[in-house]
Design a protein around this motif. Structure first.
Motif, PDB file in Angstrom:
ATOM      1  N   GLY A  28       0.808  -1.206   0.000  1.00 30.41           N
ATOM      2  CA  GLY A  28       0.000   0.000   0.000  1.00 30.41           C
ATOM      3  C   GLY A  28       0.844   1.260   0.000  1.00 30.41           C
ATOM      4  N   GLU A  29       0.218   2.362  -0.423  1.00 27.09           N
ATOM      5  CA  GLU A  29       0.888   3.656  -0.459  1.00 27.09           C
ATOM      6  C   GLU A  29      -0.162   4.750  -0.487  1.00 27.09           C
ATOM      7  OE1 GLU A  29       3.057   4.215  -4.115  1.00 27.09           O
ATOM      8  OE2 GLU A  29       1.385   3.512  -5.317  1.00 27.09           O
ATOM      9  N   TYR A  30       0.246   5.948  -0.040  1.00 27.03           N
ATOM     10  CA  TYR A  30      -0.622   7.098  -0.136  1.00 27.03           C
ATOM     11  C   TYR A  30      -0.448   7.718  -1.513  1.00 27.03           C
ATOM     12  CZ  TYR A  30      -1.600   7.047   4.853  1.00 27.03           C
ATOM     13  OH  TYR A  30      -2.033   6.701   6.098  1.00 27.03           O
ATOM     14  N   ILE A  31      -1.549   8.084  -2.143  1.00 30.02           N
ATOM     15  CA  ILE A  31      -1.490   8.735  -3.451  1.00 30.02           C
ATOM     16  C   ILE A  31      -2.358   9.979  -3.417  1.00 30.02           C
ATOM     17  CG2 ILE A  31      -1.107   6.588  -4.711  1.00 30.02           C
ATOM     18  CD1 ILE A  31      -4.169   7.219  -5.652  1.00 30.02           C
ATOM     19  N   ASP A  32      -2.130  10.847  -4.386  1.00 32.84           N
ATOM     20  CA  ASP A  32      -2.948  12.032  -4.560  1.00 32.84           C
ATOM     21  C   ASP A  32      -3.917  11.736  -5.703  1.00 32.84           C
ATOM     22  OD1 ASP A  32      -4.069  14.509  -4.743  1.00 32.84           O
ATOM     23  OD2 ASP A  32      -2.270  15.511  -5.498  1.00 32.84           O
ATOM     24  N   PRO A  33      -5.209  11.570  -5.423  1.00 28.75           N
ATOM     25  CA  PRO A  33      -6.147  11.196  -6.489  1.00 28.75           C
ATOM     26  C   PRO A  33      -6.349  12.299  -7.524  1.00 28.75           C
ATOM     27  CG  PRO A  33      -7.330  11.640  -4.464  1.00 28.75           C
ATOM     28  CD  PRO A  33      -5.872  11.697  -4.139  1.00 28.75           C
ATOM     29  N   ASP A  34      -5.967  13.526  -7.211  1.00 25.19           N
ATOM     30  CA  ASP A  34      -6.138  14.624  -8.149  1.00 25.19           C
ATOM     31  C   ASP A  34      -4.926  14.804  -9.054  1.00 25.19           C
ATOM     32  OD1 ASP A  34      -8.600  15.151  -6.973  1.00 25.19           O
ATOM     33  OD2 ASP A  34      -7.662  16.389  -5.431  1.00 25.19           O
ATOM     34  N   ALA A  35      -3.852  14.059  -8.812  1.00 26.56           N
ATOM     35  CA  ALA A  35      -2.634  14.198  -9.610  1.00 26.56           C
ATOM     36  C   ALA A  35      -2.840  13.586 -10.989  1.00 26.56           C
ATOM     37  CB  ALA A  35      -1.474  13.507  -8.913  1.00 26.56           C
ATOM     38  N   VAL A  36      -2.156  14.154 -11.959  1.00 27.42           N
ATOM     39  CA  VAL A  36      -2.227  13.647 -13.327  1.00 27.42           C
ATOM     40  C   VAL A  36      -1.321  12.426 -13.425  1.00 27.42           C
ATOM     41  CG1 VAL A  36      -1.778  14.191 -15.742  1.00 27.42           C
ATOM     42  CG2 VAL A  36      -2.652  15.959 -14.205  1.00 27.42           C
ATOM     43  N   VAL A  37      -1.871  11.334 -13.927  1.00 25.65           N
ATOM     44  CA  VAL A  37      -1.123  10.088 -14.032  1.00 25.65           C
ATOM     45  C   VAL A  37      -0.453  10.017 -15.397  1.00 25.65           C
ATOM     46  CG1 VAL A  37      -1.283   7.580 -13.972  1.00 25.65           C
ATOM     47  CG2 VAL A  37      -2.747   8.955 -12.492  1.00 25.65           C
ATOM     48  N   ALA A  38       0.869   9.772 -15.392  1.00 22.52           N
ATOM     49  CA  ALA A  38       1.606   9.636 -16.647  1.00 22.52           C
ATOM     50  C   ALA A  38       1.306   8.272 -17.257  1.00 22.52           C
ATOM     51  CB  ALA A  38       3.097   9.761 -16.387  1.00 22.52           C
ATOM     52  N   PRO A  39       1.187   8.216 -18.580  1.00 20.29           N
ATOM     53  CA  PRO A  39       0.922   6.909 -19.201  1.00 20.29           C
ATOM     54  C   PRO A  39       2.115   5.979 -19.002  1.00 20.29           C
ATOM     55  CG  PRO A  39       1.383   8.565 -20.876  1.00 20.29           C
ATOM     56  CD  PRO A  39       1.302   9.282 -19.562  1.00 20.29           C
ATOM     57  N   PRO A  40       1.868   4.692 -18.808  1.00 15.80           N
ATOM     58  CA  PRO A  40       2.973   3.765 -18.576  1.00 15.80           C
ATOM     59  C   PRO A  40       3.839   3.614 -19.822  1.00 15.80           C
ATOM     60  CG  PRO A  40       0.926   2.568 -18.822  1.00 15.80           C
ATOM     61  CD  PRO A  40       0.578   4.021 -18.801  1.00 15.80           C
ATOM     62  N   ARG A  41       5.128   3.443 -19.588  1.00 17.21           N
ATOM     63  CA  ARG A  41       6.055   3.240 -20.693  1.00 17.21           C
ATOM     64  C   ARG A  41       5.896   1.823 -21.230  1.00 17.21           C
ATOM     65  NH1 ARG A  41      11.966   5.377 -19.025  1.00 17.21           N
ATOM     66  NH2 ARG A  41      11.563   7.589 -19.312  1.00 17.21           N
ATOM     67  N   PRO A  42       5.975   1.661 -22.544  1.00 21.72           N
ATOM     68  CA  PRO A  42       5.913   0.298 -23.080  1.00 21.72           C
ATOM     69  C   PRO A  42       7.192  -0.470 -22.725  1.00 21.72           C
ATOM     70  CG  PRO A  42       6.303   1.887 -24.837  1.00 21.72           C
ATOM     71  CD  PRO A  42       6.065   2.676 -23.591  1.00 21.72           C
ATOM     72  N   VAL A  43       7.016  -1.686 -22.288  1.00 25.72           N
ATOM     73  CA  VAL A  43       8.140  -2.534 -21.908  1.00 25.72           C
ATOM     74  C   VAL A  43       8.621  -3.278 -23.152  1.00 25.72           C
ATOM     75  CG1 VAL A  43       8.854  -4.457 -20.448  1.00 25.72           C
ATOM     76  CG2 VAL A  43       7.167  -2.813 -19.613  1.00 25.72           C
ATOM     77  N   PRO A  44       9.930  -3.193 -23.460  1.00 28.86           N
ATOM     78  CA  PRO A  44      10.403  -3.901 -24.644  1.00 28.86           C
ATOM     79  C   PRO A  44      10.254  -5.415 -24.481  1.00 28.86           C
ATOM     80  CG  PRO A  44      12.239  -2.921 -23.441  1.00 28.86           C
ATOM     81  CD  PRO A  44      10.991  -2.470 -22.775  1.00 28.86           C
ATOM     82  N   MET A  45       9.760  -6.048 -25.519  1.00 31.88           N
ATOM     83  CA  MET A  45       9.566  -7.502 -25.492  1.00 31.88           C
ATOM     84  C   MET A  45      10.883  -8.209 -25.766  1.00 31.88           C
ATOM     85  SD  MET A  45       6.645  -9.150 -25.035  1.00 31.88           S
ATOM     86  CE  MET A  45       6.521 -10.666 -25.917  1.00 31.88           C
ATOM     87  N   THR A  46      11.221  -9.150 -24.934  1.00 30.36           N
ATOM     88  CA  THR A  46      12.374 -10.005 -25.200  1.00 30.36           C
ATOM     89  C   THR A  46      11.840 -11.353 -25.661  1.00 30.36           C
ATOM     90  OG1 THR A  46      12.434 -10.721 -22.899  1.00 30.36           O
ATOM     91  CG2 THR A  46      13.846  -8.873 -23.506  1.00 30.36           C
ATOM     92  N   PRO A  47      12.447 -11.939 -26.670  1.00 29.33           N
ATOM     93  CA  PRO A  47      11.942 -13.224 -27.137  1.00 29.33           C
ATOM     94  C   PRO A  47      12.103 -14.292 -26.052  1.00 29.33           C
ATOM     95  CG  PRO A  47      14.003 -12.684 -28.231  1.00 29.33           C
ATOM     96  CD  PRO A  47      13.608 -11.494 -27.419  1.00 29.33           C
ATOM     97  N   PRO A  48      11.102 -15.126 -25.869  1.00 34.14           N
ATOM     98  CA  PRO A  48      11.194 -16.148 -24.825  1.00 34.14           C
ATOM     99  C   PRO A  48      12.226 -17.216 -25.193  1.00 34.14           C
ATOM    100  CG  PRO A  48       9.230 -16.478 -26.135  1.00 34.14           C
ATOM    101  CD  PRO A  48       9.841 -15.191 -26.596  1.00 34.14           C
ATOM    102  N   ASP A  49      12.763 -17.851 -24.174  1.00 34.23           N
ATOM    103  CA  ASP A  49      13.688 -18.961 -24.402  1.00 34.23           C
ATOM    104  C   ASP A  49      12.935 -20.115 -25.050  1.00 34.23           C
ATOM    105  OD1 ASP A  49      15.783 -17.609 -23.253  1.00 34.23           O
ATOM    106  OD2 ASP A  49      15.364 -18.391 -21.243  1.00 34.23           O
ATOM    107  N   PRO A  50      13.597 -20.848 -25.929  1.00 38.02           N
ATOM    108  CA  PRO A  50      12.902 -21.949 -26.593  1.00 38.02           C
ATOM    109  C   PRO A  50      12.486 -23.058 -25.623  1.00 38.02           C
ATOM    110  CG  PRO A  50      15.194 -21.826 -27.317  1.00 38.02           C
ATOM    111  CD  PRO A  50      14.945 -20.666 -26.426  1.00 38.02           C
ATOM    112  N   GLY A  51      13.196 -23.179 -24.493  1.00 37.74           N
ATOM    113  CA  GLY A  51      12.796 -24.111 -23.444  1.00 37.74           C
ATOM    114  C   GLY A  51      12.720 -25.559 -23.887  1.00 37.74           C
ATOM    115  N   TRP A  52      11.670 -26.231 -23.442  1.00 34.93           N
ATOM    116  CA  TRP A  52      11.552 -27.667 -23.679  1.00 34.93           C
ATOM    117  C   TRP A  52      11.347 -27.989 -25.155  1.00 34.93           C
ATOM    118  CZ3 TRP A  52       7.253 -29.571 -26.035  1.00 34.93           C
ATOM    119  CH2 TRP A  52       6.139 -28.748 -26.066  1.00 34.93           C
ATOM    120  N   LEU A  53      10.793 -27.069 -25.935  1.00 33.33           N
ATOM    121  CA  LEU A  53      10.516 -27.342 -27.336  1.00 33.33           C
ATOM    122  C   LEU A  53      11.805 -27.608 -28.107  1.00 33.33           C
ATOM    123  CD1 LEU A  53       8.308 -27.558 -29.455  1.00 33.33           C
ATOM    124  CD2 LEU A  53       8.572 -25.123 -29.875  1.00 33.33           C
ATOM    125  N   LEU A  54      12.806 -26.750 -27.945  1.00 28.78           N
ATOM    126  CA  LEU A  54      14.077 -26.939 -28.630  1.00 28.78           C
ATOM    127  C   LEU A  54      14.788 -28.172 -28.088  1.00 28.78           C
ATOM    128  CD1 LEU A  54      16.094 -25.913 -30.701  1.00 28.78           C
ATOM    129  CD2 LEU A  54      17.127 -24.538 -28.905  1.00 28.78           C
TER     130      LEU A  54
END
Length: 84
Positions: free
Chosen positions: A24-50
């Motif tokens: 939990g945290e205290y927030i200001d409900p009247d504050a302008v919320v910045a849009p979230p930054r897009p997280v760069p996608m990393t290709p998944p490990d081939p895992g059991w398939l390979l």
């Protein structure tokens, strides 16, 4: 019934629990919320398939179970490492 009076310029705070703040945290409900930054996608490990493909296709594996001779071990790591 309880009366709530808000003075001009007084900040409101709200307690909120989110994934970013699980305790939990205290927030200001009247504050302008910045849009979230897009997280760069990393290709998944081939895992059991390979791994399954390699085993089915004839993967070459070698089991090397040679040990280091005692004299060489003592030269590299000292006699005190052998007593541990």
């Amino acid at each position: 019934m309880a009366k709530v009076s808000m003075r001009e310029g007084q900040r409101r705070t709200v307690w909120r629990v989110t994934a970013a703040a699980p305790l939990g945290e205290y927030i200001d409900p009247d504050a302008v919320v910045a849009p979230p930054r897009p997280v760069p996608m990393t290709p998944p490990d081939p895992g059991w398939l390979l791994s399954s493909f390699e085993l089915a296709d004839g993967l070459d594996s070698k089991d090397v179970t040679d040990t280091i001779p005692g004299e060489l071990f003592d030269q590299l790591f000292g006699a005190s490492a052998r007593r541990r």
